[in-house]
Motif scaffolding. Structure first.
Motif, PDB file in Angstrom:
ATOM      1  N   THR A 205      45.867 -44.271 -62.128  1.00 19.21           N
ATOM      2  CA  THR A 205      45.311 -44.908 -60.896  1.00 19.21           C
ATOM      3  C   THR A 205      45.500 -46.495 -61.059  1.00 19.21           C
ATOM      4  OG1 THR A 205      43.287 -44.768 -61.598  1.00 19.21           O
ATOM      5  CG2 THR A 205      43.861 -43.117 -59.977  1.00 19.21           C
TER       6      THR A 205
ATOM      7  N   LYS B 144      47.146 -47.506 -56.962  1.00 23.53           N
ATOM      8  CA  LYS B 144      46.124 -48.140 -56.713  1.00 23.53           C
ATOM      9  C   LYS B 144      45.315 -47.657 -55.580  1.00 23.53           C
ATOM     10  CE  LYS B 144      47.541 -52.526 -59.026  1.00 23.53           C
ATOM     11  NZ  LYS B 144      46.870 -52.213 -60.346  1.00 23.53           N
ATOM     12  N   TRP B 145      45.945 -46.904 -54.523  1.00 25.54           N
ATOM     13  CA  TRP B 145      45.328 -46.426 -53.470  1.00 25.54           C
ATOM     14  C   TRP B 145      44.327 -45.154 -53.899  1.00 25.54           C
ATOM     15  CZ3 TRP B 145      46.910 -41.632 -52.044  1.00 25.54           C
ATOM     16  CH2 TRP B 145      48.283 -41.390 -52.307  1.00 25.54           C
TER      17      TRP B 145
ATOM     18  N   TRP C 209      41.556 -43.265 -55.940  1.00 21.98           N
ATOM     19  CA  TRP C 209      40.476 -43.509 -56.826  1.00 21.98           C
ATOM     20  C   TRP C 209      39.918 -42.137 -57.265  1.00 21.98           C
ATOM     21  CZ3 TRP C 209      35.617 -41.534 -55.404  1.00 21.98           C
ATOM     22  CH2 TRP C 209      35.367 -41.218 -54.071  1.00 21.98           C
TER      23      TRP C 209
ATOM     24  N   ASN D 154      42.770 -38.338 -53.600  1.00 22.82           N
ATOM     25  CA  ASN D 154      41.401 -38.517 -53.085  1.00 22.82           C
ATOM     26  C   ASN D 154      40.932 -37.330 -52.148  1.00 22.82           C
ATOM     27  OD1 ASN D 154      42.143 -41.203 -53.987  1.00 22.82           O
ATOM     28  ND2 ASN D 154      42.388 -42.100 -52.152  1.00 22.82           N
TER      29      ASN D 154
ATOM     30  N   PRO E  26      41.089 -42.847 -46.589  1.00 23.52           N
ATOM     31  CA  PRO E  26      42.449 -43.090 -47.146  1.00 23.52           C
ATOM     32  C   PRO E  26      42.946 -42.207 -48.532  1.00 23.52           C
ATOM     33  CG  PRO E  26      40.488 -44.425 -48.151  1.00 23.52           C
ATOM     34  CD  PRO E  26      39.973 -43.648 -47.038  1.00 23.52           C
ATOM     35  N   GLY E  27      44.134 -41.856 -48.193  1.00 25.18           N
ATOM     36  CA  GLY E  27      44.664 -40.662 -49.291  1.00 25.18           C
ATOM     37  C   GLY E  27      45.605 -39.987 -48.805  1.00 25.18           C
TER      38      GLY E  27
ATOM     39  N   GLY F  42      51.119 -38.772 -52.133  1.00 19.81           N
ATOM     40  CA  GLY F  42      51.925 -39.866 -52.636  1.00 19.81           C
ATOM     41  C   GLY F  42      53.140 -39.698 -53.584  1.00 19.81           C
TER      42      GLY F  42
ATOM     43  N   ASP G 161      53.949 -46.700 -58.688  1.00 19.82           N
ATOM     44  CA  ASP G 161      54.224 -46.264 -57.325  1.00 19.82           C
ATOM     45  C   ASP G 161      55.428 -46.396 -56.661  1.00 19.82           C
ATOM     46  OD1 ASP G 161      53.136 -45.541 -54.690  1.00 19.82           O
ATOM     47  OD2 ASP G 161      51.409 -46.535 -54.962  1.00 19.82           O
TER      48      ASP G 161
ATOM     49  N   LYS H  32      51.749 -46.901 -50.919  1.00 19.17           N
ATOM     50  CA  LYS H  32      50.805 -46.103 -49.905  1.00 19.17           C
ATOM     51  C   LYS H  32      51.303 -44.610 -49.744  1.00 19.17           C
ATOM     52  CE  LYS H  32      54.155 -46.737 -45.955  1.00 19.17           C
ATOM     53  NZ  LYS H  32      54.219 -47.401 -44.779  1.00 19.17           N
TER      54      LYS H  32
ATOM     55  N   ASP I  32      49.428 -39.152 -44.967  1.00 24.25           N
ATOM     56  CA  ASP I  32      48.143 -39.502 -44.970  1.00 24.25           C
ATOM     57  C   ASP I  32      47.216 -38.992 -43.758  1.00 24.25           C
ATOM     58  OD1 ASP I  32      49.007 -41.057 -42.866  1.00 24.25           O
ATOM     59  OD2 ASP I  32      48.168 -43.220 -43.824  1.00 24.25           O
TER      60      ASP I  32
END
Length: 331
Positions: free
Chosen positions: A88, A92-93, A95, A117, A125-126, A129, A142, A146, A150
């Protein structure tokens, strides 16, 4: 079964490579199941650069599923662990719940797809990816910053993606949880999806009893579509399949071909398939739960040979402790 473990720490590289050698006492060397130690699930098996590779989910609590390891082997017996190929800090999106990887090689780069996520609605959000690297062992970064997908479309939670290259070079992605499966068409650089000929972006292709974990391969001009059924923590977790003339189906369920054996393990599912062209052998790579285990996250990665009958139907797979015989990939 004897196991010898050798670990090499490489300064300046973000992973640790650990070679795991397994041998049986008999004359025929077999991999043994599980094929490597640790809690790993949802394995994506593939061949890159004259090696077998497995990219699994690190099986732990969702808040601890924040990285991925990979494993490589020249022969299905000796496995090298590549630690933390992505985490992560690079995506970074995400968690929590980085899981169910899928991977393809295109234009000498490696594209790793994953869910993140565990979103439950379209306001969270998630989703799905993609990360990219110059080597299969990473490190991955990444790709678009994003999620690629989603939103929940056609009732399909955006998880458990599999990327399939069709005979004409088109890349499709099958995905979906919550008993729904969609197909989308990827653009040339995997930065987005493009419409089908009818203008739509998503098509539902859900077969009977589908729950999650789609997988597709081609054999003798036919499309073999596979998926997981049952509950991922339950004894009914299993794999079924269909055969079609098109990547869009229709996918009429034929049979269940992978399931638990109460004398070996429980909950065998969420699989992938490796075809080794030199020997024309097919291998099913899957996870299962050790007997008597009550922790839902205790899942281990295993391999069995997958065979076909004269009509091209997949024969039921018997899960084993012995696993598969050595099969070297020659250069």
């Amino acid at each position: 079964m004897k196991k010898l473990l050798f670990c090499v720490l490489v300064t300046g590289i973000v992973f640790t490579a650990c070679k795991i050698n397994k041998k049986t006492a008999g004359a025929v060397e077999k991999a043994g199941n599980p094929v490597f130690e640790g809690w790993y699930a949802d394995p994506e098996g593939i061949i890159f650069d004259n090696k077998y590779w497995i990219f699994p989910t690190y099986s732990a609590k969702y808040t601890e599923q924040v990285f991925m390891d990979a494993f490589s082997s020249p022969d299905l017996i000796n496995w090298t662990k590549h630690e933390r190929i992505v985490d992560t800090s690079a995506v970074k999106w995400i968690w929590r719940a980085m899981w169910a990887p899928a991977i393809v090689k295109k234009d000498n780069r490696y594209f790793l797809f994953f869910g993140g996520n565990d979103i439950q609605n379209n306001n969270e959000p998630g989703g799905i990816g993609v990360a990219v690297a110059d080597r299969p062992e990473g490190p991955y970064k990444d790709h678009i910053g994003k999620p690629l997908i989603d939103k929940i479309v056609n009732g399909a939670q955006p998880i458990d993606q599999f990327v399939f290259k069709d005979a004409d070079g088109t890349y499709y992605m099958y995905y979906g949880g919550w008993k729904h499966c969609n197909i989308v068409k990827l653009n040339h650089d995997f930065t987005g999806i493009v419409p089908f000929d009818d203008g739509s972006f998503y098509k539902e292709v859900t077969p009977e009893n589908y729950v999650e974990g789609p997988f597709m391969f081609m054999r003798n001009g036919k499309y073999y579509f596979m998926w997981s059924e049952g509950g991922w923590t339950g004894p009914d977790y299993s794999v079924a399949y269909a055969i079609a003339d098109s990547p869009f189906g229709p996918f009429k369920r034929i049979d269940k071909i992978l399931q638990q054996d109460p004398e070996v393990a429980t909950g065998a599912g969420h699989h992938s398939v490796i075809h080794e062209p030199k020997s024309d052998k097919y291998y099913i790579v899957y996870h299962r739960r050790p007997l008597g285990e009550t922790n839902g996250n205790h899942r281990v990665t295993c391999i069995e040979e997958m065979r076909f009958d004269e009509q091209g139907l997949i024969k039921p797979v018997k899960i084993t402790f012995e696993g598969v015989e050595q099969n070297k990939i020659e250069k």
